[in-house]
Design a protein around this motif. Sequence first.
Motif, PDB file in Angstrom:
ATOM      1  N   ARG A   1       0.037  -1.846 -64.667  1.00 55.11           N
ATOM      2  CA  ARG A   1       0.887  -1.114 -65.688  1.00 55.11           C
ATOM      3  C   ARG A   1       2.404  -1.203 -65.291  1.00 55.11           C
ATOM      4  N   GLY A   2       2.735  -1.180 -64.271  1.00 55.38           N
ATOM      5  CA  GLY A   2       4.181  -1.405 -63.959  1.00 55.38           C
ATOM      6  C   GLY A   2       4.748  -2.837 -64.025  1.00 55.38           C
ATOM      7  N   VAL A   3       4.090  -3.821 -63.782  1.00 53.97           N
ATOM      8  CA  VAL A   3       4.353  -5.089 -64.169  1.00 53.97           C
ATOM      9  C   VAL A   3       4.571  -5.258 -65.735  1.00 53.97           C
ATOM     10  N   VAL A   4       3.347  -4.892 -66.205  1.00 54.19           N
ATOM     11  CA  VAL A   4       3.153  -5.321 -67.886  1.00 54.19           C
ATOM     12  C   VAL A   4       4.420  -4.258 -68.574  1.00 54.19           C
TER      13      VAL A   4
ATOM     14  N   ALA B   1       9.617   4.933 -73.238  1.00 54.54           N
ATOM     15  CA  ALA B   1       8.166   4.961 -73.440  1.00 54.54           C
ATOM     16  C   ALA B   1       7.364   4.468 -72.074  1.00 54.54           C
ATOM     17  N   PHE B   2       8.185   3.637 -71.479  1.00 53.29           N
ATOM     18  CA  PHE B   2       7.653   3.094 -70.156  1.00 53.29           C
ATOM     19  C   PHE B   2       7.772   4.063 -68.813  1.00 53.29           C
ATOM     20  N   ALA B   3       9.034   4.614 -69.045  1.00 51.74           N
ATOM     21  CA  ALA B   3       9.304   5.642 -67.980  1.00 51.74           C
ATOM     22  C   ALA B   3       8.375   6.896 -68.057  1.00 51.74           C
TER      23      ALA B   3
ATOM     24  N   PHE C   1      13.120  -2.329 -64.435  1.00 51.07           N
ATOM     25  CA  PHE C   1      13.008  -3.033 -63.081  1.00 51.07           C
ATOM     26  C   PHE C   1      12.908  -1.882 -61.859  1.00 51.07           C
ATOM     27  N   SER C   2      13.574  -0.992 -61.935  1.00 48.34           N
ATOM     28  CA  SER C   2      13.292  -0.246 -60.868  1.00 48.34           C
ATOM     29  C   SER C   2      12.132   0.756 -60.956  1.00 48.34           C
TER      30      SER C   2
ATOM     31  N   ASP D   1       5.789   0.214 -57.382  1.00 44.65           N
ATOM     32  CA  ASP D   1       4.325  -0.390 -57.382  1.00 44.65           C
ATOM     33  C   ASP D   1       4.334  -1.785 -57.311  1.00 44.65           C
ATOM     34  N   GLY D   2       4.957  -2.414 -58.466  1.00 47.12           N
ATOM     35  CA  GLY D   2       4.684  -3.868 -58.740  1.00 47.12           C
ATOM     36  C   GLY D   2       5.247  -4.640 -57.547  1.00 47.12           C
TER      37      GLY D   2
END
Length: 192
Positions: A16-19, A46-48, A108-109, A114-115
């Motif tokens: 999820r983090g990388v994607v 959205a990602f955050a 990136f942060s 996790d990634g």
Amino acid sequence: MTLRLPEWRRLVTVVRGVVGFKAVWLCTVLGAAAGNVWLGPLALLAFAGVQVLFSQNRRRELLVFASGLAMGLVMETVVVRAEWVSYAPGWPDSILAPAWILALWGAFSLMSIDGLAWLRGRRVLAAVLGAAGAPFAYFSGIVLGAGSEAEVAFYLTVGLFYAAATPLLVELGGALESGGAAPGGRKKPGAA
């Protein structure tokens, strides 16, 4: 060794983090190239939101996120003010780094928590990967139209900043991890 999360759940968290980071990167770069500078910050929100919603440690997510944004604001403002690069126009103006590029730092942060957790305790490797990977990512963004006129000093500065930022963000994510994890992902002696 007992994992707090089942292995499949940990894998989902990493993916999820990388994607999420890659999706924000694409939205940001392609949006800036097309003049839709709002697309990157919207994708980051959205990602955050997803990262914080599913996080076991929201405080950690938010602190690493804020740290990455602060690092990005400093670095990007330095290269913009030095005129080592010409980014696609964006808010606020040419005095500070555009908000759309800060979306990349925020993503990136969040991904680094996790990634890139496998880099905890491997600071030199994290620095080398940051120094090598970041200039390539910026070059790719510029080729796609999100900027132009990047000078060699720009790529050197990006490499140096990411050589410092990558291990800092990775280790910060580990240090703030709940359950007493020490940098390097190892449990502190006596931690529950």
